[in-house]
Structure formats: C-alpha cells, structure tokens
Design a protein around this motif. Structure first.
Motif, PDB file in Angstrom:
ATOM      1  N   ALA A 127      11.852  19.480 -22.563  1.00 58.72           N
ATOM      2  CA  ALA A 127      11.591  20.927 -22.495  1.00 58.72           C
ATOM      3  C   ALA A 127      11.430  21.294 -21.023  1.00 58.72           C
ATOM      4  O   ALA A 127      10.442  20.899 -20.392  1.00 58.72           O
ATOM      5  N   PRO A 128      12.385  22.025 -20.432  1.00 54.88           N
ATOM      6  CA  PRO A 128      12.314  22.321 -18.993  1.00 54.88           C
ATOM      7  C   PRO A 128      11.000  22.971 -18.564  1.00 54.88           C
ATOM      8  O   PRO A 128      10.517  22.723 -17.455  1.00 54.88           O
ATOM      9  N   GLY A 129      10.384  23.781 -19.431  1.00 55.57           N
ATOM     10  CA  GLY A 129       9.116  24.426 -19.076  1.00 55.57           C
ATOM     11  C   GLY A 129       8.021  23.415 -18.776  1.00 55.57           C
ATOM     12  O   GLY A 129       7.195  23.616 -17.872  1.00 55.57           O
ATOM     13  N   LEU A 130       7.997  22.321 -19.532  1.00 55.65           N
ATOM     14  CA  LEU A 130       6.992  21.277 -19.287  1.00 55.65           C
ATOM     15  C   LEU A 130       7.259  20.572 -17.956  1.00 55.65           C
ATOM     16  O   LEU A 130       6.326  20.137 -17.272  1.00 55.65           O
ATOM     17  N   ILE A 131       8.527  20.433 -17.603  1.00 60.85           N
ATOM     18  CA  ILE A 131       8.888  19.733 -16.369  1.00 60.85           C
ATOM     19  C   ILE A 131       8.593  20.619 -15.148  1.00 60.85           C
ATOM     20  O   ILE A 131       8.050  20.156 -14.145  1.00 60.85           O
ATOM     21  N   ASP A 132       8.944  21.904 -15.266  1.00 65.80           N
ATOM     22  CA  ASP A 132       8.756  22.835 -14.144  1.00 65.80           C
ATOM     23  C   ASP A 132       7.319  23.310 -14.004  1.00 65.80           C
ATOM     24  O   ASP A 132       6.955  23.886 -12.978  1.00 65.80           O
ATOM     25  N   GLY A 133       6.511  23.175 -15.053  1.00 65.09           N
ATOM     26  CA  GLY A 133       5.141  23.681 -14.991  1.00 65.09           C
ATOM     27  C   GLY A 133       5.006  25.088 -15.558  1.00 65.09           C
ATOM     28  O   GLY A 133       3.931  25.686 -15.483  1.00 65.09           O
ATOM     29  N   ALA A 134       6.084  25.638 -16.132  1.00 63.98           N
ATOM     30  CA  ALA A 134       5.968  26.943 -16.800  1.00 63.98           C
ATOM     31  C   ALA A 134       5.150  26.804 -18.083  1.00 63.98           C
ATOM     32  O   ALA A 134       4.658  27.788 -18.624  1.00 63.98           O
ATOM     33  N   THR A 135       5.052  25.578 -18.580  1.00 65.34           N
ATOM     34  CA  THR A 135       4.236  25.267 -19.756  1.00 65.34           C
ATOM     35  C   THR A 135       3.277  24.147 -19.370  1.00 65.34           C
ATOM     36  O   THR A 135       3.665  23.225 -18.654  1.00 65.34           O
ATOM     37  N   ASP A 136       2.038  24.251 -19.819  1.00 73.22           N
ATOM     38  CA  ASP A 136       1.068  23.188 -19.533  1.00 73.22           C
ATOM     39  C   ASP A 136       1.115  22.106 -20.605  1.00 73.22           C
ATOM     40  O   ASP A 136       1.403  22.388 -21.761  1.00 73.22           O
ATOM     41  N   LEU A 137       0.792  20.898 -20.200  1.00 71.49           N
ATOM     42  CA  LEU A 137       0.666  19.799 -21.158  1.00 71.49           C
ATOM     43  C   LEU A 137      -0.711  19.956 -21.807  1.00 71.49           C
ATOM     44  O   LEU A 137      -1.640  19.190 -21.564  1.00 71.49           O
ATOM     45  N   ALA A 174     -15.028  19.453 -31.027  1.00 78.62           N
ATOM     46  CA  ALA A 174     -14.764  20.595 -30.146  1.00 78.62           C
ATOM     47  C   ALA A 174     -13.275  20.672 -29.821  1.00 78.62           C
ATOM     48  O   ALA A 174     -12.670  21.749 -29.825  1.00 78.62           O
ATOM     49  N   ASN A 175     -12.676  19.499 -29.573  1.00 78.80           N
ATOM     50  CA  ASN A 175     -11.250  19.449 -29.264  1.00 78.80           C
ATOM     51  C   ASN A 175     -10.438  20.000 -30.441  1.00 78.80           C
ATOM     52  O   ASN A 175      -9.517  20.800 -30.269  1.00 78.80           O
ATOM     53  N   GLN A 176     -10.813  19.586 -31.648  1.00 82.91           N
ATOM     54  CA  GLN A 176     -10.094  20.035 -32.837  1.00 82.91           C
ATOM     55  C   GLN A 176     -10.225  21.551 -33.016  1.00 82.91           C
ATOM     56  O   GLN A 176      -9.260  22.248 -33.316  1.00 82.91           O
ATOM     57  N   ARG A 177     -11.443  22.022 -32.778  1.00 87.56           N
ATOM     58  CA  ARG A 177     -11.684  23.453 -32.942  1.00 87.56           C
ATOM     59  C   ARG A 177     -10.886  24.269 -31.920  1.00 87.56           C
ATOM     60  O   ARG A 177     -10.272  25.291 -32.254  1.00 87.56           O
ATOM     61  N   LEU A 178     -10.889  23.807 -30.675  1.00 84.96           N
ATOM     62  CA  LEU A 178     -10.143  24.517 -29.636  1.00 84.96           C
ATOM     63  C   LEU A 178      -8.638  24.413 -29.881  1.00 84.96           C
ATOM     64  O   LEU A 178      -7.896  25.365 -29.658  1.00 84.96           O
ATOM     65  N   GLU A 179      -8.208  23.267 -30.362  1.00 91.42           N
ATOM     66  CA  GLU A 179      -6.781  23.106 -30.672  1.00 91.42           C
ATOM     67  C   GLU A 179      -6.373  24.072 -31.785  1.00 91.42           C
ATOM     68  O   GLU A 179      -5.318  24.718 -31.708  1.00 91.42           O
ATOM     69  N   ASN A 180      -7.208  24.172 -32.819  1.00 91.54           N
ATOM     70  CA  ASN A 180      -6.899  25.098 -33.909  1.00 91.54           C
ATOM     71  C   ASN A 180      -6.820  26.533 -33.399  1.00 91.54           C
ATOM     72  O   ASN A 180      -5.954  27.303 -33.815  1.00 91.54           O
ATOM     73  N   TYR A 181      -7.741  26.861 -32.497  1.00 93.00           N
ATOM     74  CA  TYR A 181      -7.753  28.216 -31.942  1.00 93.00           C
ATOM     75  C   TYR A 181      -6.482  28.465 -31.119  1.00 93.00           C
ATOM     76  O   TYR A 181      -5.783  29.462 -31.300  1.00 93.00           O
ATOM     77  N   LEU A 182      -6.165  27.512 -30.236  1.00 89.77           N
ATOM     78  CA  LEU A 182      -5.006  27.686 -29.350  1.00 89.77           C
ATOM     79  C   LEU A 182      -3.681  27.716 -30.102  1.00 89.77           C
ATOM     80  O   LEU A 182      -2.771  28.449 -29.739  1.00 89.77           O
ATOM     81  N   GLN A 191      -1.132  31.238 -24.801  1.00 95.05           N
ATOM     82  CA  GLN A 191      -1.901  29.992 -24.924  1.00 95.05           C
ATOM     83  C   GLN A 191      -2.373  29.483 -23.561  1.00 95.05           C
ATOM     84  O   GLN A 191      -3.532  29.090 -23.396  1.00 95.05           O
ATOM     85  N   ARG A 192      -1.477  29.542 -22.574  1.00 96.32           N
ATOM     86  CA  ARG A 192      -1.852  28.941 -21.291  1.00 96.32           C
ATOM     87  C   ARG A 192      -2.916  29.753 -20.561  1.00 96.32           C
ATOM     88  O   ARG A 192      -3.682  29.194 -19.780  1.00 96.32           O
ATOM     89  N   VAL A 193      -2.979  31.050 -20.809  1.00 93.60           N
ATOM     90  CA  VAL A 193      -4.027  31.870 -20.179  1.00 93.60           C
ATOM     91  C   VAL A 193      -5.394  31.406 -20.662  1.00 93.60           C
ATOM     92  O   VAL A 193      -6.320  31.191 -19.862  1.00 93.60           O
ATOM     93  N   VAL A 194      -5.514  31.225 -21.971  1.00 93.90           N
ATOM     94  CA  VAL A 194      -6.779  30.776 -22.562  1.00 93.90           C
ATOM     95  C   VAL A 194      -7.095  29.354 -22.101  1.00 93.90           C
ATOM     96  O   VAL A 194      -8.213  29.027 -21.708  1.00 93.90           O
ATOM     97  N   LEU A 195      -6.081  28.502 -22.123  1.00 88.16           N
ATOM     98  CA  LEU A 195      -6.269  27.099 -21.722  1.00 88.16           C
ATOM     99  C   LEU A 195      -6.737  27.012 -20.272  1.00 88.16           C
ATOM    100  O   LEU A 195      -7.655  26.250 -19.942  1.00 88.16           O
ATOM    101  N   ARG A 196      -6.100  27.798 -19.409  1.00 87.97           N
ATOM    102  CA  ARG A 196      -6.439  27.720 -17.984  1.00 87.97           C
ATOM    103  C   ARG A 196      -7.845  28.254 -17.714  1.00 87.97           C
ATOM    104  O   ARG A 196      -8.532  27.745 -16.821  1.00 87.97           O
ATOM    105  N   ASP A 197      -8.264  29.258 -18.491  1.00 84.57           N
ATOM    106  CA  ASP A 197      -9.653  29.722 -18.366  1.00 84.57           C
ATOM    107  C   ASP A 197     -10.623  28.601 -18.729  1.00 84.57           C
ATOM    108  O   ASP A 197     -11.622  28.380 -18.038  1.00 84.57           O
ATOM    109  N   LEU A 198     -10.331  27.908 -19.804  1.00 86.39           N
ATOM    110  CA  LEU A 198     -11.183  26.784 -20.224  1.00 86.39           C
ATOM    111  C   LEU A 198     -11.206  25.700 -19.153  1.00 86.39           C
ATOM    112  O   LEU A 198     -12.243  25.115 -18.849  1.00 86.39           O
TER     113      LEU A 198
END
Ligand SMILES: [Zn+2]
Length: 352
Positions: A127-137, A174-182, A191-198
């Motif tokens: 997925a090019p977004g994962l490679i370029d950083g347009a998507t977070d791992l 907590a991980n499961q709960r946050l994953e379900n939310y995301l 998704q990445r806006v919320v993830l980056r805030d966390l």
C-alpha cells in the motif's frame, strides 16, 4: 494486516482432536492447494505487550513450514501459476504460494533468504500510503501508546473518556477498546487524526513504526527485481474498503495500482484487500476489484483452495501463519482442509 487470530483461538483448543480426523476427512474437505499469508518474519523479540505478536513468525518457523510442506508433496509456485492452476482445475499435485502483506522490511532481510533456500516464489502486497507515510502503521502506534501511559484520555464527539491502562491486562483491554473505536467509529479518513492525538498525548513518535519496520521504495524496488518476487497491490491508504463509498473504493484500487506502476515500472496484476475480514470486504468490493482489472484478489478469510475458486478469483481465502501458533502440526491440520468448514459455518468453498 490483518488477522486477529479468532480462528486460531477457536481451533487451537481442538487441534489435537482434529489432527486425527484430518486424514479421514481429506476426501471430503481437502483442496487443490493453499495461499499462505504472512506479515512479519523476524527473529527479533515482540514488544513487551505482544499485542501484535500474531503478525510475526520467525524465519526458523517459515523454513520448517516450507520444508514440511515440500516433504509432503507441495509444489511452491508463483501467484500467476496459482491462478493458472485454479483455472485449469489442476489437481494432480498440491501446490502452495506465499503471500506477505504490507511490505515489512524483514521480508527482505529475514524471509528472503528462506524463500531463496527453497526456491519458493512469493508475493508482497504494497500500500503506497503506508510506504510514503500518508497512512500510519496504526496498530503498532497504538501498542506503543498503551505501553507508554497508565491512563489515556480519549476525546470523542460525546466528550472525554478516561481509559485505564495501568497494568498489562488493562493495557491489552485499552488497546482493544481504542482499536474498536478507531476502526469502528472514527471514519477511515479521520483515523490518523485521532491516532496522532493519542500518540502526542503519550509522547509516542507516530512515524517511528513505519520507518523502522516497513521497506522504503528503494528496498521495494530491490525485492521487486528478485526472480522469486511478485509485487501486488493493497490499495493506496489501507482503508477498510467496506467503510468507504463505492467511488472511493474504486479510486483506492485503481490509484494503488497506478502508483506501484509509477514506482516500479510494472503494473500489479494481483491484489489483497486491506484487513480482508468480513467487515472489510464483501461482494461489492469483490466486484470492484474485478472491474479494476486485477487478475486475482485475496482476503484474510481462513480456507484452502478448491476447484470451485475458478469462479471466485477475486475472493480467495488464505491460510495464515499466525505468530501465536507456530506449530507444524497446526499447519498440517489447516492444510488438510478440516478447519476450513469449522471456521466458516460449514462452508468448504470459502469466498466472501
Ligand atoms: Zn495490510
């Protein structure tokens, strides 16, 4: 990504019981071959919480798995050859092909020597977004977030929620709960806006997992030039396709292929749905992948290949080599076909 291991948890409890049945059941549930699914292949230890341990097997287990399958008559073939054999109903010898999702760097450094030793062709879905950083791992970032803090303040449209992450067990919850939310409540593109805030709140570098564990384009070009390698598409941004409108799904599938062609000089013929489970791919996505021109598409549904898959080349199931269950006996049981209906409400031909 993804295979959370539900199938494995369910089956692991019963594997000894099934292993004796497997040989007897083979004529009823056996197949013509299998598509193996990997993510990471590394001897490096997992992170302390081990939340994503299912995504990682050791090079030793990969070696054993291929060795064992070869000793039982499996021929390892490319994805092109796999599709040819499914189309021709070829059932004289069992065959297998290896796939690895997301382009982890260890596929080049630790898995490739094993593939070379056995002359085993493999496909890496990029997925090019994962490679370029347009998507977070994000699944690794999230593990770092819950590992770093004893409490996490989650800001939702309904207000602030405080999540306890004070013990290892609470961190996993907590991980499961946050994953379900995301993955269930936040729209894919937010998704990445919320993830980056966390991540900022926890003092975690949200870009580090990507840089540390995924290949860059030079490394992808290197492995793409290997005679055993096929590069497949995996959309641009690794979104859950089922949560997107149809025109966006089409765009993700078409642009993902175009970007790989621009980087590597060759258009990908094969595709893997991000996540690949029921909530992420259904009949609509299968139709769009076919229309987008891919020769094949794989899910993460559990199953072996049957001659009937000739009519379902864009909904092919796989057999996951799950890091939590690195046992040859388990692999043999899954390849016998007996776990296919067990994990799919009795279905022997698994599609979507
Ligand atoms: Zn993936």
């Amino acid at each position: 990504m993804f295979d959370r291991g539900e199938v494995f948890r369910k089956l692991a409890l019963n594997v000894s019981r099934y292993s004796g049945l497997a040989a007897l059941a083979k004529p009823l549930v056996g197949g013509i071959g299998a598509i193996l699914m990997l993510h990471r292949v590394t001897a490096a230890p997992a992170k302390p919480l081990g939340i994503n341990r299912h995504l990682s097997i050791t090079p030793e287990f990969l070696d054993q798995a291929i060795e064992d399958m070869k000793s039982r008559g499996y021929q390892f073939v490319s994805m092109d050859e796999t599709i040819d054999r499914i189309r021709s109903g070829h059932a004289d010898e069992q065959f297998a092909t290896i796939t690895a999702d997301d382009a982890y760097r260890d596929n080049l450094t630790e898995a490739l020597p094993v593939f070379e030793k056995h002359g085993a062709p493999f496909t890496i879905y990029v997925a090019p977004g994962l490679i370029d950083g347009a998507t977070d791992l994000w699944w690794d970032v999230l593990e770092d977030v819950v590992g770093a803090r004893d409490r996490i303040d989650l800001l939702t449209p309904n207000g602030k929620t405080v999540i306890d992450a004070s013990t290892p067990a609470r961190k996993i919850e907590a991980n499961q709960r946050l994953e379900n939310y995301l993955t269930g409540e936040v729209p894919e593109e937010e998704q990445r806006v919320v993830l980056r805030d966390l991540a900022r709140q926890a003092g975690v570098d949200f870009d580090l997992p990507r840089r540390e564990t995924l290949m860059d384009w030079n490394e992808i070009r290197t492995i793409a030039g290997h005679p055993l390698a096929t590069i497949g598409a995996h959309t641009v941004h690794h979104y859950n396709q089922r949560r997107l409108p149809a025109d966006k799904v089409r765009q993700e599938m078409v642009d993902g292929a175009r970007m790989l062609k621009d980087e590597l000089g060759t258009a990908p013929r094969h595709f893997a749905y991000p996540y690949g489970y029921t909530a992420a791919v259904g009949p609509r996505e299968v139709g769009i992948a076919r229309e987008a021109g891919y020769t094949s598409a794989v899910t993460t549904r559990h199953g072996i290949l049957r001659p009937e898959h000739a009519g379902h080349l864009h909904a092919l199931p796989r057999i996951s080599l799950n890091g939590r269950y690195q046992h040859i006996g388990h692999l043999r049981t899954m390849l016998s076909g007996i776990t296919t209906p067990l994990a799919n409400s009795g279905k022997v031909v698994v599609t979507v």
